[in-house]
Design an enzyme around this catalytic site. Structure first.
Site, mmCIF file in Angstrom:
data_model
loop_
_atom_site.group_PDB
_atom_site.id
_atom_site.type_symbol
_atom_site.label_atom_id
_atom_site.label_comp_id
_atom_site.label_asym_id
_atom_site.label_seq_id
_atom_site.Cartn_x
_atom_site.Cartn_y
_atom_site.Cartn_z
ATOM 1 N N ASP A 169 -2.455 4.823 -11.139
ATOM 2 C CA ASP A 169 -1.120 4.947 -11.048
ATOM 3 C C ASP A 169 -0.575 3.831 -11.257
ATOM 4 O O ASP A 169 0.387 3.410 -10.606
ATOM 5 C CB ASP A 169 -0.474 5.737 -9.892
ATOM 6 C CG ASP A 169 0.989 6.152 -10.026
ATOM 7 O OD1 ASP A 169 1.593 6.380 -11.249
ATOM 8 O OD2 ASP A 169 1.781 6.151 -9.182
ATOM 9 N N ASP A 212 -0.046 1.011 -3.161
ATOM 10 C CA ASP A 212 0.197 2.666 -3.473
ATOM 11 C C ASP A 212 -1.200 2.979 -4.132
ATOM 12 O O ASP A 212 -1.397 3.573 -5.154
ATOM 13 C CB ASP A 212 1.124 2.912 -4.470
ATOM 14 C CG ASP A 212 2.667 2.689 -3.731
ATOM 15 O OD1 ASP A 212 2.631 2.685 -2.410
ATOM 16 O OD2 ASP A 212 3.550 2.378 -4.698
#
Length: 267
Positions: free
Chosen positions: A191, A207
């Protein structure tokens, strides 16, 4: 009034554990965050002396909120996955092919607890091989504690908002991170974008909950997507490398454009 009473009760319970509430007004973003399950996890982390103060929010979102915190003299980030609003169905796409979490129960809480553990594990693998990520400190249920990346209680800016002198050099640094993540940590971020990279003198990857191991069936497609996102962003600011050459150099395999999800590389 009832909501204010609830906040006051929360403050009393937390402070009774010896935790200072810093910036109480901004902590009121806690609505729907500090539910019973979260409080239990928080109690356990406090009793282990891993949290001594809770401050205002660093970031807020549907999936998770991140709060500033302290552990004695150390600054920490307290990431809390929101059990009621997190998209646990989307999480299963990343968990399903991961052998580390093949026995996860399909309940909302079970998946979110596994996701928290997964992010801790992914951060640990990346940190151990020297990739700049938040140092993972501990986790319990839906709470993850990490070393705070920032100064004066303010987080480092996202890449998209950072002041950068040499975009080409930063681009090459991030490509190096991706390669080391793949070869040394045996992970694909899955991501990567200008929103999931912080910058202060150098880039930091954040993240990592969705990061997958190389044996995940969609790891090749996720790697290709990461490279495409990186090239999309940096093409505005500097010369970029050919996607095929990047992926082939990282993986040691021949690249081909995927025709359907899950494809992308062949030996």
């Amino acid at each position: 009034m009832a909501r204010e009473d609830e906040y006051e009760r929360f403050d009393r319970e937390i402070e009774a554990m010896g935790v200072r509430i810093k910036d109480a007004d901004s902590v009121k973003v806690r609505d729907d965050v500090f539910d019973e399950v979260t409080l239990i996890a928080l109690y356990k982390l406090v009793h282990k002396r891993l949290i001594s103060a809770i401050g205002g929010p660093i970031s807020t979102g549907k999936e998770a909120n991140v709060f500033y915190g302290e552990r004695d003299e150390d600054e920490i980030a307290i990431k809390i996955y929101r059990i009621q609003t997190a998209n646990f169905k989307a999480m299963t796409e990343y968990l399903a092919g991961d052998r580390r979490f093949s026995s996860v129960r399909g309940t909302r809480k079970g998946i979110i607890f596994a996701w928290t553990k997964k992010e801790y594990s992914n951060l640990a693998r990346a940190y151990e091989v020297g990739i700049p990520v938040p140092e993972p400190l501990a986790f319990d249920r839906n709470i993850l504690l990490m070393r705070f990346l920032g100064e004066d209680e303010l987080p480092y800016p996202q890449l998209r908002n950072a002041e950068i002198e040499d975009y080409g050099a930063v681009y090459r640094q991030i490509l190096d991170y991706i390669e080391r993540l793949y070869r040394d940590a045996r992970l694909v971020h899955a991501d990567l974008s200008e929103y999931n990279i912080l910058y202060h003198e150098k880039p930091y990857l954040i993240d990592m909950g969705q990061a997958v191991t190389l044996d995940h069936p969609r790891a090749p497609a996720f790697l290709i997507r990461d490279i495409k996102n990186l090239n999309r962003y940096f093409s505005r600011y500097c010369d970029i490398l050919d996607e095929q050459e990047i992926i082939s150099a990282i993986t040691g395999t021949e690249y081909r454009e995927p025709s359907r999800p899950g494809e992308g590389m062949q030996s």
